[in-house]
Design a protein around this motif. Structure first.
Motif, PDB file in Angstrom:
ATOM      1  N   ASP A  31     -38.021 -41.977 -76.408  1.00 38.77           N
ATOM      2  CA  ASP A  31     -39.547 -42.022 -75.759  1.00 38.77           C
ATOM      3  C   ASP A  31     -39.929 -43.162 -75.455  1.00 38.77           C
ATOM      4  O   ASP A  31     -40.157 -44.122 -76.191  1.00 38.77           O
ATOM      5  CB  ASP A  31     -40.524 -41.117 -76.681  1.00 38.77           C
ATOM      6  CG  ASP A  31     -41.840 -41.023 -76.086  1.00 38.77           C
ATOM      7  OD1 ASP A  31     -42.055 -40.790 -75.090  1.00 38.77           O
ATOM      8  OD2 ASP A  31     -42.842 -41.630 -76.855  1.00 38.77           O
ATOM      9  N   ARG A  66     -40.460 -32.330 -73.915  1.00 39.66           N
ATOM     10  CA  ARG A  66     -39.314 -33.311 -73.698  1.00 39.66           C
ATOM     11  C   ARG A  66     -38.154 -32.779 -73.378  1.00 39.66           C
ATOM     12  O   ARG A  66     -37.365 -33.267 -72.314  1.00 39.66           O
ATOM     13  CB  ARG A  66     -39.312 -34.245 -74.752  1.00 39.66           C
ATOM     14  CG  ARG A  66     -40.717 -34.959 -75.266  1.00 39.66           C
ATOM     15  CD  ARG A  66     -40.468 -36.399 -75.436  1.00 39.66           C
ATOM     16  NE  ARG A  66     -41.531 -37.302 -75.546  1.00 39.66           N
ATOM     17  CZ  ARG A  66     -41.980 -37.880 -74.503  1.00 39.66           C
ATOM     18  NH1 ARG A  66     -41.151 -37.972 -73.404  1.00 39.66           N
ATOM     19  NH2 ARG A  66     -43.111 -38.628 -74.469  1.00 39.66           N
ATOM     20  N   THR A  67     -37.631 -31.747 -73.910  1.00 40.34           N
ATOM     21  CA  THR A  67     -36.409 -31.159 -73.423  1.00 40.34           C
ATOM     22  C   THR A  67     -36.530 -30.801 -72.074  1.00 40.34           C
ATOM     23  O   THR A  67     -35.623 -30.543 -71.193  1.00 40.34           O
ATOM     24  CB  THR A  67     -36.135 -30.112 -74.457  1.00 40.34           C
ATOM     25  OG1 THR A  67     -36.172 -30.653 -75.894  1.00 40.34           O
ATOM     26  CG2 THR A  67     -34.596 -29.472 -74.091  1.00 40.34           C
ATOM     27  N   LEU A 121     -33.915 -37.307 -77.721  1.00 38.55           N
ATOM     28  CA  LEU A 121     -35.176 -37.476 -76.489  1.00 38.55           C
ATOM     29  C   LEU A 121     -36.398 -38.270 -77.238  1.00 38.55           C
ATOM     30  O   LEU A 121     -37.086 -38.901 -76.592  1.00 38.55           O
ATOM     31  CB  LEU A 121     -35.550 -36.092 -76.037  1.00 38.55           C
ATOM     32  CG  LEU A 121     -34.389 -35.248 -75.373  1.00 38.55           C
ATOM     33  CD1 LEU A 121     -34.774 -33.888 -74.944  1.00 38.55           C
ATOM     34  CD2 LEU A 121     -34.164 -36.032 -74.345  1.00 38.55           C
ATOM     35  N   ALA A 164     -36.215 -33.391 -69.514  1.00 39.00           N
ATOM     36  CA  ALA A 164     -34.843 -33.920 -69.386  1.00 39.00           C
ATOM     37  C   ALA A 164     -34.057 -32.868 -68.532  1.00 39.00           C
ATOM     38  O   ALA A 164     -33.050 -33.339 -67.734  1.00 39.00           O
ATOM     39  CB  ALA A 164     -34.102 -34.306 -70.833  1.00 39.00           C
TER      40      ALA A 164
END
Length: 416
Positions: free
Chosen positions: A103, A174-175, A99, A178
């Motif tokens: 970016d 970020r996780t 991830l 997603a």
């Protein structure tokens, strides 16, 4: 933007290609070289005012400084990225580093720096060869001014970005993004475009995978178009499943020919690692791994586990809200197994319950999170949450002091 006319599988492959770290730097570099080539091919017949003409070597000092500085910046940036990825893999989980690599801000930054470096080098080579006319040098000067402005702006943003890149909070965010995107797609297409079934596939004619790995993507539309009329394909796996030559990918209710079997295998993309896009359980697994590593004796960071528990709760409540959106129509000649809520919550909360059983503050947060999910107006999810809550209390009772275990039970009783 990938054209919607392309098949879903092709769009998935193009998206994966665009997320490779080399893709956008290559595209920017080719654009930069194209600008220089255009400048080199402009004819010398244009009559320009004196203030718009430049000596043949007038841009050389600027381009030399730009090339040398960009080489240093690119080297520093790549070193920083390697250090960040290594730190993220050690502090969080290696599954989250993809991830960071994908970016968009990071890729744009590298693209600008590499493109500026290549532009300068190629422009200098052309200047040494004397290939530029007055119009070419004017275009080159304008492009250099614009490029310097873009580089300065990108560099200022990169200073801020690199200070945050790889931090634990950034990795969790970020996780979460997603996973939220995968859950939103799951709410809109619970069967990925196929009809969802709750029972195992019926007896029939199985087709097996020819490769070993994880299902990364499934193009139901492509598969449905290949299935003959009167035949139903009962897919046996969902994205995230591990497949091998002895587990069927799907079962047909009529004998499939080689062309149909090949169409099934083409519609199901198998790779070495799981993908976030159609697999919300993978996001849950990654978040749980982050929390589990934070609870290890060598790290001893219960705050991160508490943060992840809140993130998981927010994701599942958000998925419930997304289910109010219109559900995409499903084809009838392809069926797919339902995604088990019990499996999803087990992926999300069991590692935290196992590794945080001895820390009462983690237990309180898990009780609050699962108690909240147990009140959700989805029977399957609520039942799975109550099962996980009972698991948390049982594990805590086995290792905590009686007073702490009783406090957790009271907290759970008050919520339920």
């Amino acid at each position: 933007m990938i054209p919607p006319i392309l098949s879903e599988r092709v769009r998935f492959q193009l998206k994966r290609l665009a997320h490779r770290l080399w893709f956008w730097p290559t595209a920017y570099s080719l654009t930069a070289v194209a600008v220089v080539l255009v400048a080199a091919t402009l004819p010398s017949g244009y009559a320009l005012p004196g203030y718009l003409t430049f000596a043949s070597n007038s841009l050389e000092p600027v381009l030399t400084v730009l090339a040398s500085s960009m080489l240093a910046v690119v080297t520093f940036s790549l070193s920083a990225i390697v250090s960040v990825l290594s730190a993220a893999a050690q502090a969080a989980t290696p599954r989250a580093t993809s991830l960071l690599i994908e970016d968009a801000a990071l890729q744009r930054t590298l693209s600008v720096f590499v493109g500026a470096f290549l532009f300068s080098i190629v422009a200098l080579v052309g200047g040494v060869g004397g290939v530029y006319s007055d119009a070419g040098r004017l275009l080159l000067f304008a492009a250099t001014v614009v490029l310097i402005a873009v580089v300065v702006g990108t560099l200022l943003r990169w200073i801020d970005r690199v200070s945050r890149l790889g931090r634990m909070g950034e990795i969790i965010d970020r996780t979460e993004q997603a996973t939220a995107a995968a859950l939103k797609d799951f709410a809109r297409r619970p069967g990925l475009g196929a009809t969802v079934r709750t029972a195992p596939p019926p007896a029939g004619y199985p087709v097996f995978a020819t490769v070993i790995g994880y299902v990364q993507h499934m193009d139901v539309g492509q598969l449905a178009a290949a299935v003959p009329e009167g035949v139903t394909c009962h897919v046996a796996v969902r994205p995230g499943a591990f497949v091998d030559p002895v587990r069927p990918l799907a079962v047909f209710d009529a004998p499939p020919d080689d062309a149909l079997a090949d169409a099934l295998r083409r519609a199901i993309t198998v790779g070495d690692v799981r993908s976030f896009e159609q697999d919300p359980r993978f996001g849950m697994v990654v978040l749980a791994e982050i929390a589990s590593k934070a609870l290890s004796p060598g790290v001893n960071d219960p705050g991160t586990a508490i943060d992840v528990s809140g993130t998981l709760t927010r994701l599942l409540w958000g998925w419930r809200a997304d289910r109010t959106m219109p559900v995409q129509d499903a084809v009838t000649n392809v069926t797919i197994p339902a995604l088990s809520m019990d499996d999803m919550l087990e992926d999300a909360f069991r590692p935290i319950a196992r590794d945080g059983a001895g820390q009462v503050e983690v237990g309180f947060r898990l009780v609050a999170a699962l108690g909240s999910l147990a009140q959700i107006d989805d029977p399957d999810l609520a039942t799975a949450a109550r099962t996980r809550l009972a698991d948390v209390l049982k594990r805590a009772e086995a290792v905590l002091l009686p007073m702490d275990a009783d406090a957790l039970k009271q907290a759970a009783a008050a919520i339920m």
